[in-house]
Design an enzyme around this catalytic site. Sequence first.
Site, mmCIF file in Angstrom:
data_model
loop_
_atom_site.group_PDB
_atom_site.id
_atom_site.type_symbol
_atom_site.label_atom_id
_atom_site.label_comp_id
_atom_site.label_asym_id
_atom_site.label_seq_id
_atom_site.Cartn_x
_atom_site.Cartn_y
_atom_site.Cartn_z
ATOM 1 N N SER A 110 36.701 47.514 42.420
ATOM 2 C CA SER A 110 37.438 46.792 41.401
ATOM 3 C C SER A 110 37.636 47.705 40.202
ATOM 4 O O SER A 110 36.831 48.615 39.955
ATOM 5 C CB SER A 110 36.643 45.550 40.969
ATOM 6 O OG SER A 110 37.156 45.005 39.777
ATOM 7 N N TYR A 149 28.271 42.442 38.181
ATOM 8 C CA TYR A 149 29.422 42.821 38.995
ATOM 9 C C TYR A 149 29.957 44.188 38.566
ATOM 10 O O TYR A 149 30.222 45.055 39.412
ATOM 11 C CB TYR A 149 30.506 41.752 38.863
ATOM 12 C CG TYR A 149 31.715 42.001 39.725
ATOM 13 C CD1 TYR A 149 31.723 41.629 41.063
ATOM 14 C CD2 TYR A 149 32.857 42.595 39.200
ATOM 15 C CE1 TYR A 149 32.834 41.845 41.856
ATOM 16 C CE2 TYR A 149 33.971 42.824 39.990
ATOM 17 C CZ TYR A 149 33.958 42.445 41.308
ATOM 18 O OH TYR A 149 35.059 42.681 42.100
#
Length: 284
Positions: free
Chosen positions: A142, A155
Amino acid sequence: MRGSIWHVTDRSVLITGAAGGIGAATARLLAARQAHLSLVDMQGSALHQLALDLGGAALCHEVDITQRDALEAAVAVTLDRFGRLDVLIVNAGVVTVGSVERGEQHDFERVIAVNLLGAWQTVHAVLPHVIAAQGYILFVSSLAGTVQGPLHAAYNSSKAGLQALANTLRLEVQSLGVDVGTAHLLYTATQTAREAVEHPLMRQLAGLRAMKPQPVEATAALLVRGMERRSRTIATPAARLALTFPEVFRLAVEGLARRHGWAAAIREQEGTDGGRDASPTGGF
């Protein structure tokens, strides 16, 4: 080989986090190209339904990738059925929403265990076989691994670590005929991504506009196209710009935080809902 089309027809592909979202959409595209699929996920019913939708030829493994023995057994079954393993798509992941100050240790550790340690265990289990096939490994990461936003410390950390793992692996296998790619995704319209991006704590931060999500089918097409080119980097134009000038984007986010008082807003609003586990997703 990189730069030309590397056809996936008849190649063996193992996908983690395959039961839904990005993983399932990618599996559908690869099945249409007649790849041999080995699907790994904890969500057994959804996984088996996907296999049925694909015609029943795909292998299904209801496996938690943090459990090494079960993961290695899934790899062994894949090799027994297909005789080789050409491609690994490291896609499984979870996310939790909460500040560093008030987030739960268990939630943070779970995200790191799945997104980073689980990824390492998966690569470790398949690497000798991908080397033998001179294949391709794709890490679904990401942009959060490069440019961080608030309330996703676990995350963000896991994806930064995932990108470091991919970069290290590339150095170690590049002379062995294996290519390693990283997909730096933005917001994809999976259920978990929506829950994280549109979480009440996120919506309450002034100046932080919700992005329009990319359809999951478009993200899957991006991944498959990158796989067919054995690409080092897979990203949309906007993500490539941020990867090229990461410090500019980091400073812009920090400027928003200062101007709109995110620190005070987070501490005021977080309350008891500081962190929350979410179901598997391929990333934002």
